[in-house]
Design a protein around this motif. Sequence first.
Motif, short mmCIF file in Angstrom:
data_model
loop_
_atom_site.label_atom_id
_atom_site.label_comp_id
_atom_site.label_asym_id
_atom_site.label_seq_id
_atom_site.Cartn_x
_atom_site.Cartn_y
_atom_site.Cartn_z
N PHE A 19 0.83 -1.20 0.00
CA PHE A 19 0.00 0.00 0.00
C PHE A 19 0.87 1.26 0.00
N GLY A 20 1.98 1.23 0.71
CA GLY A 20 2.89 2.36 0.71
C GLY A 20 3.52 2.57 -0.66
N VAL A 21 3.88 1.48 -1.33
CA VAL A 21 4.46 1.57 -2.67
C VAL A 21 3.43 2.14 -3.65
N ILE A 22 2.18 1.68 -3.54
CA ILE A 22 1.12 2.21 -4.40
C ILE A 22 0.96 3.71 -4.17
N GLY A 23 1.01 4.14 -2.91
CA GLY A 23 0.89 5.56 -2.61
C GLY A 23 2.02 6.38 -3.22
N ILE A 24 3.23 5.84 -3.18
CA ILE A 24 4.37 6.56 -3.79
C ILE A 24 4.20 6.65 -5.30
N ILE A 25 3.77 5.56 -5.92
CA ILE A 25 3.58 5.57 -7.38
C ILE A 25 2.51 6.57 -7.78
N VAL A 26 1.40 6.60 -7.04
CA VAL A 26 0.32 7.55 -7.36
C VAL A 26 0.81 8.98 -7.16
N LEU A 27 1.53 9.23 -6.09
CA LEU A 27 2.02 10.58 -5.81
C LEU A 27 2.97 11.06 -6.90
N ILE A 28 3.87 10.20 -7.31
CA ILE A 28 4.83 10.58 -8.36
C ILE A 28 4.11 10.78 -9.69
N PHE A 43 -7.24 18.16 -8.33
CA PHE A 43 -7.13 16.71 -8.33
C PHE A 43 -5.74 16.25 -7.88
N LYS A 44 -4.72 17.05 -8.20
CA LYS A 44 -3.38 16.72 -7.73
C LYS A 44 -3.31 16.80 -6.20
N LEU A 45 -3.89 17.86 -5.62
CA LEU A 45 -3.87 18.01 -4.17
C LEU A 45 -4.72 16.94 -3.49
N CYS A 49 -3.33 13.81 -1.05
CA CYS A 49 -3.76 13.50 0.32
C CYS A 49 -4.10 12.01 0.46
N ILE A 50 -4.78 11.46 -0.53
CA ILE A 50 -5.10 10.04 -0.49
C ILE A 50 -3.83 9.20 -0.59
N ALA A 51 -2.91 9.61 -1.45
CA ALA A 51 -1.65 8.86 -1.60
C ALA A 51 -0.82 8.91 -0.32
N LEU A 52 -0.83 10.04 0.37
CA LEU A 52 -0.10 10.14 1.64
C LEU A 52 -0.71 9.23 2.70
N CYS A 53 -2.04 9.09 2.70
CA CYS A 53 -2.68 8.15 3.63
C CYS A 53 -2.22 6.72 3.33
#
Length: 120
Positions: A19-28, A43-45, A49-53
């Motif tokens: 889940f952390g890796v998915i969040g990093i990929i989405v954020l990048i 939508f970026k902001l 926020c969702i990716a940081l969660c």
Amino acid sequence: MSPPNPRPPLFALLFMSMFGVIGIIVLISLWTASGFGAPPLFFKLFGSCIALCFIFFGFGLPLSLLKKGSASKTGSTSPSAPRPIKGYDCPNCGANVEGADVSPSGDIKCSYCNQWWNIH
């Protein structure tokens, strides 16, 4: 002293870390997209926020479980913590008579000094 917490299985830690890796990929991918397909700033902001969660859950939970498991292995307890009271203490000699048989009337025999006394 509380029983030691077993270390969580490696498979569970890796699964949560995904889940952390998915969040990093989405954020990048949100912030590096350019051109016609780039999302608007809102939508970026919101997506960030969702990716940081996802990142906090995916990496924070496994790390806290590992830290909690390693702390219990070292036996880190506070030295000033009082010992838990289990059973009764003999009024004659002060020995703990935990696990001794008690009669229905409340009489108990100290296994250390062999004196009978009543717990009531």
